[in-house]
Design a protein around this motif. Structure first.
Motif, PDB file in Angstrom:
ATOM      1  N   TYR A  61       0.810  -1.220   0.000  1.00 55.77           N
ATOM      2  CA  TYR A  61       0.000   0.000   0.000  1.00 55.77           C
ATOM      3  C   TYR A  61       0.843   1.270   0.000  1.00 55.77           C
ATOM      4  O   TYR A  61       0.416   2.290  -0.546  1.00 55.77           O
ATOM      5  N   GLU A  62       2.029   1.223   0.553  1.00 55.45           N
ATOM      6  CA  GLU A  62       2.887   2.406   0.500  1.00 55.45           C
ATOM      7  C   GLU A  62       3.417   2.647  -0.909  1.00 55.45           C
ATOM      8  O   GLU A  62       3.978   3.702  -1.192  1.00 55.45           O
ATOM      9  N   SER A  63       3.200   1.689  -1.807  1.00 57.74           N
ATOM     10  CA  SER A  63       3.620   1.825  -3.198  1.00 57.74           C
ATOM     11  C   SER A  63       2.511   2.372  -4.090  1.00 57.74           C
ATOM     12  O   SER A  63       2.722   2.580  -5.285  1.00 57.74           O
ATOM     13  N   VAL A  64       1.337   2.594  -3.519  1.00 58.15           N
ATOM     14  CA  VAL A  64       0.161   3.001  -4.294  1.00 58.15           C
ATOM     15  C   VAL A  64       0.045   4.528  -4.325  1.00 58.15           C
ATOM     16  O   VAL A  64       0.236   5.203  -3.312  1.00 58.15           O
ATOM     17  N   ILE A  65      -0.284   5.067  -5.497  1.00 58.36           N
ATOM     18  CA  ILE A  65      -0.450   6.509  -5.627  1.00 58.36           C
ATOM     19  C   ILE A  65      -1.532   6.993  -4.668  1.00 58.36           C
ATOM     20  O   ILE A  65      -2.526   6.316  -4.431  1.00 58.36           O
ATOM     21  N   GLY A  66      -1.327   8.186  -4.108  1.00 57.37           N
ATOM     22  CA  GLY A  66      -2.311   8.758  -3.203  1.00 57.37           C
ATOM     23  C   GLY A  66      -2.224   8.267  -1.784  1.00 57.37           C
ATOM     24  O   GLY A  66      -2.927   8.782  -0.910  1.00 57.37           O
ATOM     25  N   VAL A  67      -1.377   7.260  -1.527  1.00 59.73           N
ATOM     26  CA  VAL A  67      -1.217   6.741  -0.171  1.00 59.73           C
ATOM     27  C   VAL A  67      -0.034   7.429   0.492  1.00 59.73           C
ATOM     28  O   VAL A  67       1.086   7.388  -0.018  1.00 59.73           O
ATOM     29  N   ASP A  68      -0.300   8.073   1.623  1.00 58.75           N
ATOM     30  CA  ASP A  68       0.763   8.744   2.371  1.00 58.75           C
ATOM     31  C   ASP A  68       1.568   7.764   3.210  1.00 58.75           C
ATOM     32  O   ASP A  68       2.785   7.858   3.298  1.00 58.75           O
ATOM     33  N   GLU A  69       0.851   6.834   3.829  1.00 54.69           N
ATOM     34  CA  GLU A  69       1.515   5.920   4.753  1.00 54.69           C
ATOM     35  C   GLU A  69       0.640   4.703   5.006  1.00 54.69           C
ATOM     36  O   GLU A  69      -0.586   4.773   4.939  1.00 54.69           O
ATOM     37  N   ALA A  70       1.284   3.576   5.271  1.00 54.88           N
ATOM     38  CA  ALA A  70       0.590   2.372   5.732  1.00 54.88           C
ATOM     39  C   ALA A  70       1.262   1.939   7.034  1.00 54.88           C
ATOM     40  O   ALA A  70       2.488   1.928   7.136  1.00 54.88           O
ATOM     41  N   ILE A  71       0.466   1.612   8.016  1.00 52.04           N
ATOM     42  CA  ILE A  71       0.964   1.293   9.350  1.00 52.04           C
ATOM     43  C   ILE A  71       0.563  -0.130   9.700  1.00 52.04           C
ATOM     44  O   ILE A  71      -0.597  -0.525   9.522  1.00 52.04           O
ATOM     45  N   GLN A 197      12.858 -11.088   0.499  1.00 53.17           N
ATOM     46  CA  GLN A 197      13.300 -11.439  -0.848  1.00 53.17           C
ATOM     47  C   GLN A 197      12.417 -12.507  -1.496  1.00 53.17           C
ATOM     48  O   GLN A 197      12.118 -12.434  -2.689  1.00 53.17           O
ATOM     49  N   ASN A 198      11.993 -13.491  -0.699  1.00 50.01           N
ATOM     50  CA  ASN A 198      11.310 -14.654  -1.268  1.00 50.01           C
ATOM     51  C   ASN A 198       9.790 -14.582  -1.232  1.00 50.01           C
ATOM     52  O   ASN A 198       9.130 -15.304  -1.977  1.00 50.01           O
ATOM     53  N   VAL A 199       9.237 -13.739  -0.395  1.00 53.06           N
ATOM     54  CA  VAL A 199       7.783 -13.676  -0.254  1.00 53.06           C
ATOM     55  C   VAL A 199       7.248 -12.278  -0.526  1.00 53.06           C
ATOM     56  O   VAL A 199       6.443 -12.063  -1.429  1.00 53.06           O
ATOM     57  N   SER A 200       7.727 -11.311   0.245  1.00 54.06           N
ATOM     58  CA  SER A 200       7.148  -9.966   0.177  1.00 54.06           C
ATOM     59  C   SER A 200       7.326  -9.315  -1.193  1.00 54.06           C
ATOM     60  O   SER A 200       6.385  -8.729  -1.744  1.00 54.06           O
ATOM     61  N   LYS A 201       8.522  -9.416  -1.768  1.00 51.55           N
ATOM     62  CA  LYS A 201       8.768  -8.761  -3.054  1.00 51.55           C
ATOM     63  C   LYS A 201       7.958  -9.396  -4.186  1.00 51.55           C
ATOM     64  O   LYS A 201       7.633  -8.726  -5.172  1.00 51.55           O
ATOM     65  N   LYS A 202       7.618 -10.665  -4.045  1.00 50.13           N
ATOM     66  CA  LYS A 202       6.783 -11.312  -5.058  1.00 50.13           C
ATOM     67  C   LYS A 202       5.372 -10.729  -5.027  1.00 50.13           C
ATOM     68  O   LYS A 202       4.732 -10.557  -6.068  1.00 50.13           O
ATOM     69  N   ARG A 203       4.894 -10.412  -3.840  1.00 46.33           N
ATOM     70  CA  ARG A 203       3.568  -9.806  -3.737  1.00 46.33           C
ATOM     71  C   ARG A 203       3.603  -8.370  -4.274  1.00 46.33           C
ATOM     72  O   ARG A 203       2.642  -7.911  -4.896  1.00 46.33           O
ATOM     73  N   LEU A 204       4.703  -7.682  -4.056  1.00 47.33           N
ATOM     74  CA  LEU A 204       4.842  -6.328  -4.585  1.00 47.33           C
ATOM     75  C   LEU A 204       4.878  -6.359  -6.113  1.00 47.33           C
ATOM     76  O   LEU A 204       4.322  -5.484  -6.778  1.00 47.33           O
ATOM     77  N   ASP A 205       5.504  -7.388  -6.655  1.00 50.40           N
ATOM     78  CA  ASP A 205       5.553  -7.521  -8.104  1.00 50.40           C
ATOM     79  C   ASP A 205       4.160  -7.765  -8.679  1.00 50.40           C
ATOM     80  O   ASP A 205       3.837  -7.326  -9.783  1.00 50.40           O
ATOM     81  N   LYS A 206       3.312  -8.465  -7.924  1.00 49.12           N
ATOM     82  CA  LYS A 206       1.925  -8.671  -8.357  1.00 49.12           C
ATOM     83  C   LYS A 206       1.215  -7.334  -8.517  1.00 49.12           C
ATOM     84  O   LYS A 206       0.406  -7.151  -9.416  1.00 49.12           O
ATOM     85  N   LEU A 207       1.514  -6.402  -7.619  1.00 50.84           N
ATOM     86  CA  LEU A 207       0.909  -5.073  -7.704  1.00 50.84           C
ATOM     87  C   LEU A 207       1.291  -4.406  -9.011  1.00 50.84           C
ATOM     88  O   LEU A 207       0.439  -3.851  -9.713  1.00 50.84           O
ATOM     89  N   TYR A 208       2.565  -4.465  -9.339  1.00 57.00           N
ATOM     90  CA  TYR A 208       3.053  -3.836 -10.568  1.00 57.00           C
ATOM     91  C   TYR A 208       2.431  -4.475 -11.800  1.00 57.00           C
ATOM     92  O   TYR A 208       2.071  -3.784 -12.757  1.00 57.00           O
ATOM     93  N   SER A 210      -0.493  -6.203 -11.979  1.00 59.87           N
ATOM     94  CA  SER A 210      -1.954  -6.158 -12.050  1.00 59.87           C
ATOM     95  C   SER A 210      -2.538  -4.754 -12.022  1.00 59.87           C
ATOM     96  O   SER A 210      -3.600  -4.516 -12.606  1.00 59.87           O
ATOM     97  N   CYS A 211      -1.871  -3.826 -11.348  1.00 63.39           N
ATOM     98  CA  CYS A 211      -2.410  -2.464 -11.208  1.00 63.39           C
ATOM     99  C   CYS A 211      -1.341  -1.417 -11.509  1.00 63.39           C
ATOM    100  O   CYS A 211      -1.050  -0.553 -10.672  1.00 63.39           O
ATOM    101  N   PRO A 212      -0.721  -1.463 -12.694  1.00 65.41           N
ATOM    102  CA  PRO A 212       0.405  -0.567 -12.982  1.00 65.41           C
ATOM    103  C   PRO A 212       0.052   0.918 -12.889  1.00 65.41           C
ATOM    104  O   PRO A 212       0.900   1.731 -12.521  1.00 65.41           O
TER     105      PRO A 212
END
Length: 229
Positions: A61-71, A197-208, A210-212
């Protein structure tokens, strides 16, 4: 928490036995509560989601436009002042969750739910990826009827899209408990951690993938560089 992926599988065999409904009456009552709505603060809204490890979801969510912060934090349970240790027992009812602070003039609540479903396995019950247990279950927390309707419509849309059952719960938001300081911004502070490296970044790549159009430009450039190697 998730320091080494190989060790995870042994530890998580125990977590598989964790159930949010160890106190079913108290937990069931949570679904009937009147949602609490958080007012805009300086024009910014707040949304709450659970989708597996909060390290992953925070970074997404911190990678999404319009999002200031995710806690990172905890929500959805029937106990007060949950901690990482107590939520891991599965007896508090809480799930690892994130509070998303965003500008509704830039990104909508519906956009945030598109991100939500696009970056997880929507069919996985009580977990995401290698993380199993009720504390890792998927939940969309709504604050009003409009958000509830959006969440239900998106869930139905995804069920039709995949031709299967969607595991995510839709619950009235009650309270968000901020997680311990060492969990905050974990991916940014620990980029070389094996779990990252093995889990979190793969989910971040899904964001790129699916929702570029919803990804911040600097994150797009970073992901492109990572994919070159």
């Amino acid at each position: 928490m998730k320091q080494f992926v190989p060790i995870l599988m042994v530890v998580l065999l125990f977590n598989c036995n964790n159930h949010a409904h160890n106190n079913p009456k108290k937990q069931q009552a949570m679904t009937h509560n009147t949602p609490i709505e958080i007012p805009l603060q300086n024009g910014k809204a707040r949304a709450y989601f659970a989708s597996g490890c909060f390290w992953c979801v925070e970074a997404i969510y911190e990678s999404v436009i319009g999002v200031d912060e995710a806690i990172s934090g905890y929500s959805g349970g029937h106990t007060k002042n949950p901690t990482y240790e107590s939520s891991n027992t599965g007896q508090t009812g809480h799930a690892e969750a994130v509070e998303v602070i965003y500008d509704p003039n830039i990104v909508s609540y519906a956009n945030l739910i598109d991100v939500y479903f696009s970056t997880q396995d929507p069919t996985q019950i009580n977990g995401q990826g290698p993380d199993w247990g009720s504390q890792y279950r998927s939940i969309i927390f709504y604050q009003n009827d409009e958000q509830k309707q959006i969440a239900e419509a998106k869930k139905a849309e995804w069920a039709k899209k995949i031709g299967g059952h969607i595991a995510a719960e839709i619950m009235p938001f009650q309270k968000f408990w901020e997680a311990e300081a060492y969990h905050q911004n974990y991916e940014k502070r620990n980029p070389n951690n094996p779990y990252i490296q093995n889990v979190s970044k793969k989910r971040l790549d899904k964001l790129y993938q699916s929702c570029p159009l919803l990804v911040k430009k600097n994150v797009q450039d970073l992901i492109k560089d990572l994919n070159k190697h």
